[in-house]
Scaffold this active site. Sequence first.
Site, short mmCIF file in Angstrom:
data_model
loop_
_atom_site.label_atom_id
_atom_site.label_comp_id
_atom_site.label_asym_id
_atom_site.label_seq_id
_atom_site.Cartn_x
_atom_site.Cartn_y
_atom_site.Cartn_z
N CYS A 1 0.81 -1.21 0.00
CA CYS A 1 0.00 0.00 0.00
C CYS A 1 0.85 1.27 0.00
O CYS A 1 0.66 2.15 -0.83
CB CYS A 1 -0.94 0.00 1.20
SG CYS A 1 -2.00 1.47 1.27
N CYS A 57 -1.38 1.65 -3.08
CA CYS A 57 -2.39 2.70 -2.90
C CYS A 57 -1.83 4.12 -2.90
O CYS A 57 -2.35 5.00 -3.61
CB CYS A 57 -3.14 2.49 -1.59
SG CYS A 57 -3.48 0.79 -1.14
N LYS A 86 0.05 5.21 -6.19
CA LYS A 86 -0.96 5.17 -7.25
C LYS A 86 -1.86 6.40 -7.18
O LYS A 86 -2.12 7.06 -8.20
CB LYS A 86 -1.80 3.91 -7.13
CG LYS A 86 -3.00 3.86 -8.07
CD LYS A 86 -4.03 2.86 -7.62
CE LYS A 86 -4.72 3.32 -6.35
NZ LYS A 86 -5.70 2.33 -5.86
N TYR A 117 -8.99 -3.58 -10.95
CA TYR A 117 -8.64 -2.30 -10.33
C TYR A 117 -7.37 -1.70 -10.95
O TYR A 117 -7.35 -0.58 -11.43
CB TYR A 117 -8.30 -2.50 -8.85
CG TYR A 117 -9.40 -2.63 -7.87
CD1 TYR A 117 -9.66 -1.61 -6.96
CD2 TYR A 117 -10.15 -3.79 -7.77
CE1 TYR A 117 -10.62 -1.73 -5.98
CE2 TYR A 117 -11.13 -3.92 -6.80
CZ TYR A 117 -11.37 -2.90 -5.90
OH TYR A 117 -12.32 -3.03 -4.95
N GLU A 160 -7.00 1.61 -13.45
CA GLU A 160 -6.40 2.78 -12.82
C GLU A 160 -5.14 3.22 -13.55
O GLU A 160 -4.95 4.41 -13.82
CB GLU A 160 -6.09 2.47 -11.34
CG GLU A 160 -7.34 2.36 -10.49
CD GLU A 160 -7.09 1.88 -9.07
OE1 GLU A 160 -7.95 2.12 -8.21
OE2 GLU A 160 -6.03 1.27 -8.82
N HIS A 182 -27.00 20.99 -1.28
CA HIS A 182 -27.14 21.52 -2.63
C HIS A 182 -26.26 22.75 -2.83
O HIS A 182 -26.17 23.59 -1.92
CB HIS A 182 -28.60 21.88 -2.89
CG HIS A 182 -28.85 22.44 -4.24
ND1 HIS A 182 -28.88 21.65 -5.37
CD2 HIS A 182 -29.08 23.72 -4.66
CE1 HIS A 182 -29.12 22.39 -6.42
NE2 HIS A 182 -29.24 23.66 -6.01
N GLU A 229 -26.02 14.84 -3.26
CA GLU A 229 -27.45 15.00 -3.03
C GLU A 229 -28.29 14.06 -3.88
O GLU A 229 -29.44 13.76 -3.54
CB GLU A 229 -27.89 16.45 -3.28
CG GLU A 229 -27.83 16.88 -4.74
CD GLU A 229 -28.31 18.32 -4.93
OE1 GLU A 229 -29.34 18.69 -4.33
OE2 GLU A 229 -27.63 19.07 -5.66
#
Length: 449
Positions: A41, A46, A49, A179, A183, A438, A443
């Site tokens: 990671c 992670c 990346k 993944y 990516e 908003h 939303e």
Amino acid sequence: MYDYDFFVIGAGSGGVRSSRMAATYGAKVGLCEDYRVGGTCVIRGCVPKKLYVYASEYSSAFKDAEGFGWSAERPKLDWQKLVSNKEDEITRLEGLYGKNLDNHDVEIIKARGKLLDAHTVELTDENGSRTVTADKILIATGAWPSFPDIPGIEHAISSNEAFDLPELPKRITVVGGGYIAVEFAGIFNGLGVETSLLYRGEEILRGFDLEVRSKLRDEMVKKGVDVRINTNVTEIKKDGDQYILKLTDGNEMATDLVMYATGRQANTKNIGLEELGVKMKPNGEIIVDEYYRSNVDNIFAVGDVIGGMQLTPIAIKEGAALAATQFNDTPTTVNYDHIPTAIFSQPPIGTVGLSEEDAREKYGDDLKVFRSEYKSMKFTLAGRDERSLIKMLVDGKTDKVVGAHMIGPDSAEIIQGIAVAIKCGATKAQFDDTVAVHPSSAEEFVLMK
């Protein structure tokens, strides 16, 4: 009497968390790592990346800025500077990991660990070998990229090498559809590399919601990625400064670099598991019970080495659960239901719960599907041809939300909050009763009718 109460082989996310928590509970803990503290990671997954995703998104952001009145000469990427700055950041993080372990009195040993018996670990470094003993031993050695057995595969790289290329190629072909593949296809494309993505299946991102998968492929193609499904490579040939790929459809294609992202395999070879009789699956994953104990009573395993969802937060939770169970007299398991996850593709995806296909199989005609497709406000002035998609899946009998999916800007940030609601058993009526923030993309989750 053993040297340690708890000894961990592997300093990735699961190993670091488990060792630190065990020490917090009063155990004497040792941890060995033959590369760098932080594991996949932090060092080659992670973190770098996501930094490269950020870097690659600037090319689109510069174009978008023109619609908001900004004008500037076309920026130029300094690849070597990006690589250097990335390295500085992961070195900083590695230092923090080490400092945190030191602060918890976890002894870090820079060496490769191998089991000699159920309580003995051989440690090997440039100075030779020695042994230590422990009451309980954790295998947390993670996973490693796997490659298919085809002619010329030695010419291909994995994501490990992609972070530190001496220079960017003009053309790259990414093989895979998960993944990592989508990516990195987005990363290279955003950095200005002519990018192709080849996947042998009928649609990228197998296992995710089919509509979201198809939507991502469409948006990737809009951005200029040459995405080819039902296509695989049968041979890689070196041809001067380029490579020629033979494809399953009988065609050939030329490229300057080939990156494989076709899965990761448990990193369990040559560490003494077979000799000790630790039971493993054919693919090398260690078989454990709900408390992460192997068939050898004092040998445990967490993270990618046991399979399941290969996600950093999962390894961390497993490591913490193991430590609590073994050293805090608190039997703890991990609940794998409703695990949220994000794919930092371009556009990104956030998802939690069941896909529409799985939900329809489980709930049949009782399933209610709510969806909203729209253009992000940010892209209206920018003129970008990109649309977001949000889906919510509801069990009609109970009104409970059983799945939520989003593809579009900020989806990773938004899905985290949605995951908490679904984990708590929120109903569609409760989403509807919530006041919208908003204007925002989030939303849409409380406005779908």
